[in-house]
Design a protein around this motif. Structure first.
Motif, mmCIF file in Angstrom:
data_model
loop_
_atom_site.group_PDB
_atom_site.id
_atom_site.type_symbol
_atom_site.label_atom_id
_atom_site.label_comp_id
_atom_site.label_asym_id
_atom_site.label_seq_id
_atom_site.Cartn_x
_atom_site.Cartn_y
_atom_site.Cartn_z
ATOM 1 N N LEU A 1 3.726 -0.920 3.895
ATOM 2 C CA LEU A 1 3.116 0.386 3.652
ATOM 3 C C LEU A 1 4.225 1.406 3.446
ATOM 4 C CD1 LEU A 1 0.830 2.546 3.686
ATOM 5 C CD2 LEU A 1 1.084 2.596 6.188
ATOM 6 N N LEU A 2 4.097 2.218 2.389
ATOM 7 C CA LEU A 2 5.056 3.286 2.127
ATOM 8 C C LEU A 2 4.323 4.622 2.114
ATOM 9 C CD1 LEU A 2 6.039 0.676 0.089
ATOM 10 C CD2 LEU A 2 8.030 2.182 0.143
ATOM 11 N N VAL A 3 4.811 5.558 2.919
ATOM 12 C CA VAL A 3 4.211 6.885 3.039
ATOM 13 C C VAL A 3 5.244 7.915 2.581
ATOM 14 C CG1 VAL A 3 3.144 8.571 4.558
ATOM 15 C CG2 VAL A 3 2.814 6.117 4.996
ATOM 16 N N MET B 1 -4.936 1.144 6.346
ATOM 17 C CA MET B 1 -3.947 0.679 5.372
ATOM 18 C C MET B 1 -3.264 -0.592 5.865
ATOM 19 S SD MET B 1 -2.280 4.316 4.139
ATOM 20 C CE MET B 1 -3.278 5.790 4.377
ATOM 21 N N ARG B 2 -3.005 -0.654 7.147
ATOM 22 C CA ARG B 2 -2.427 -1.879 7.703
ATOM 23 C C ARG B 2 -3.419 -3.029 7.610
ATOM 24 N NH1 ARG B 2 -2.651 -5.218 11.839
ATOM 25 N NH2 ARG B 2 -0.717 -6.228 12.582
ATOM 26 N N ARG B 3 -4.690 -2.752 7.862
ATOM 27 C CA ARG B 3 -5.709 -3.808 7.840
ATOM 28 C C ARG B 3 -5.747 -4.526 6.501
ATOM 29 N NH1 ARG B 3 -10.533 -4.366 5.685
ATOM 30 N NH2 ARG B 3 -10.710 -2.174 5.045
ATOM 31 N N VAL B 4 -5.636 -3.773 5.401
ATOM 32 C CA VAL B 4 -5.783 -4.394 4.085
ATOM 33 C C VAL B 4 -4.484 -5.021 3.580
ATOM 34 C CG1 VAL B 4 -7.678 -2.843 3.490
ATOM 35 C CG2 VAL B 4 -5.338 -2.247 2.798
ATOM 36 N N LEU B 5 -3.399 -4.883 4.350
ATOM 37 C CA LEU B 5 -2.138 -5.524 3.974
ATOM 38 C C LEU B 5 -2.129 -6.991 4.393
ATOM 39 C CD1 LEU B 5 0.636 -2.928 4.912
ATOM 40 C CD2 LEU B 5 0.202 -3.860 2.631
ATOM 41 N N ARG B 6 -1.578 -7.823 3.546
ATOM 42 C CA ARG B 6 -1.380 -9.220 3.930
ATOM 43 C C ARG B 6 -0.168 -9.305 4.852
ATOM 44 N NH1 ARG B 6 3.122 -11.285 2.056
ATOM 45 N NH2 ARG B 6 4.090 -10.487 0.146
ATOM 46 N N PRO B 7 -0.042 -10.376 5.635
ATOM 47 C CA PRO B 7 1.181 -10.569 6.431
ATOM 48 C C PRO B 7 2.413 -10.596 5.515
ATOM 49 C CG PRO B 7 -0.536 -12.040 7.184
ATOM 50 C CD PRO B 7 -1.055 -11.402 5.923
ATOM 51 N N GLY B 8 3.408 -9.809 5.862
ATOM 52 C CA GLY B 8 4.581 -9.668 5.021
ATOM 53 C C GLY B 8 4.500 -8.477 4.088
ATOM 54 N N GLY B 9 3.313 -7.853 4.013
ATOM 55 C CA GLY B 9 3.143 -6.695 3.157
ATOM 56 C C GLY B 9 3.742 -5.443 3.773
ATOM 57 N N VAL C 1 0.866 -1.183 0.000
ATOM 58 C CA VAL C 1 0.000 0.000 0.000
ATOM 59 C C VAL C 1 0.900 1.229 0.000
ATOM 60 C CG1 VAL C 1 -1.762 1.319 1.233
ATOM 61 C CG2 VAL C 1 -1.847 -1.187 1.243
ATOM 62 N N THR C 2 0.552 2.207 -0.824
ATOM 63 C CA THR C 2 1.317 3.450 -0.869
ATOM 64 C C THR C 2 0.387 4.645 -0.715
ATOM 65 O OG1 THR C 2 1.154 3.571 -3.296
ATOM 66 C CG2 THR C 2 3.109 2.496 -2.370
ATOM 67 N N VAL C 3 0.919 5.719 -0.152
ATOM 68 C CA VAL C 3 0.221 7.004 -0.130
ATOM 69 C C VAL C 3 1.274 8.088 -0.280
ATOM 70 C CG1 VAL C 3 0.210 6.990 2.414
ATOM 71 C CG2 VAL C 3 -1.304 8.556 1.169
ATOM 72 N N ALA C 4 1.145 8.898 -1.323
ATOM 73 C CA ALA C 4 2.137 9.931 -1.624
ATOM 74 C C ALA C 4 1.492 11.311 -1.533
ATOM 75 C CB ALA C 4 2.739 9.714 -3.013
ATOM 76 N N PHE C 5 1.967 12.110 -0.612
ATOM 77 C CA PHE C 5 1.519 13.487 -0.431
ATOM 78 C C PHE C 5 0.006 13.578 -0.188
ATOM 79 C CE2 PHE C 5 5.275 13.634 -3.302
ATOM 80 C CZ PHE C 5 6.162 14.144 -2.369
ATOM 81 N N GLY C 6 -0.526 12.579 0.503
ATOM 82 C CA GLY C 6 -1.954 12.587 0.803
ATOM 83 C C GLY C 6 -2.265 12.453 2.273
ATOM 84 N N LEU C 7 -1.371 11.855 3.042
ATOM 85 C CA LEU C 7 -1.666 11.581 4.444
ATOM 86 C C LEU C 7 -1.912 12.858 5.230
ATOM 87 C CD1 LEU C 7 -1.925 9.374 6.648
ATOM 88 C CD2 LEU C 7 0.500 9.748 7.149
#
Length: 247
Positions: free
Chosen positions: A163-165, A153-161, A134-140
């Motif tokens: 998040l990049l902000v 964003m963490r919820r929709v990640l699979r284990p091992g996935g 999951v990525t979010v660029a200049f939106g958070l």
């Protein structure tokens, strides 16, 4: 009754929490048509390098499912689509219809038909453990409840996935005076010249100053349940890329 309402910041203003999404929508409705041009002008094209660095640090491989939150005009989604090819899937999402429509059309013009969803990052319409990245660029920084958005964003990640902000952050202190002059004097004037909207670009400059700095955002991500959180300062801290994993 209004005095009992929870408030949040909109730039340097304090407004009712339930009004922020509308105010942010007004900003991006106003700037959507020339958003990409302004990004190039404001950053002297550096935003392209920052986004390329994000793609490299994502580790995305063919076959992965990727979600780009607040993806706007689709810079990251387009890069991911090219990287994934016919394998895997990239979803482009944004809460703002004008920005999402430009992103969708841009990807179509480049030959990529990708799924899109207009949605609130605090209430993502995806099942648990669905995405590899999951990525979010200049939106958070524009989100009302950053903690809720990060948890989603963490919820929709699979284990091992992961998040990049990618977000504006705390500049190296010796450069702060020059950066403030650029942000509050030059950028609003540039916004007026290019888009006819000085106020929106003044808000964008203010929103950076009230956004959590590098360490504070790292801690927010950890509180959301992400692990091995680290950040990379870019352009002397004008921008930082945070990366965290779900295990």
């Amino acid at each position: 009754m209004s005095s009992d309402k929870s408030t949040t910041h909109f730039g340097y203003q304090q407004i009712a929490e339930d009004q922020k999404a509308r105010h942010v929508a007004d900003v991006f409705d106003s700037v959507a048509e020339r958003y990409d041009l302004m990004n190039d002008l404001m950053s002297a094209g550096l935003h392209r390098l920052w986004k390329a660095f994000t793609i490299a640090k994502s580790g995305v491989r063919p076959g992965w499912r990727v979600l780009d939150v607040a993806g706007g005009t689709g810079d990251l989604a387009l890069a991911f689509a090219r990287k994934l090819g016919d394998q895997g899937q990239i979803w482009l999402t944004d809460i703002n219809h004008a920005m999402l429509a430009r992103g969708r059309d841009r990807l179509c013009d480049k030959g990529f038909i990708v799924p899109v969803a207009q949605c609130d990052a605090e209430k993502l319409p995806f099942p648990d453990e669905h995405f590899d990245c999951v990525t979010v660029a200049f939106g958070l920084r524009n989100m009302t409840h950053k903690d809720r958005a990060l948890a989603e964003m963490r919820r929709v990640l699979r284990p091992g996935g992961r998040l990049l902000v990618l977000e504006f952050s705390q500049v190296w202190k010796p450069l702060a005076p020059a950066y403030d002059f650029y942000s509050f004097k030059l950028i609003p004037r540039l916004g007026q010249m290019v888009t006819g909207d000085e106020a929106s670009y003044r808000y964008l400059a203010e929103s950076i100053r009230v956004h959590p700095d590098q360490q504070a955002l790292k801690e927010l991500m950890e509180q959301a349940g992400l692990e091995r959180v680290e950040y990379f300062n870019l352009a002397f801290g004008v921008v930082a890329l945070h990366r965290g994993f779900k295990f």
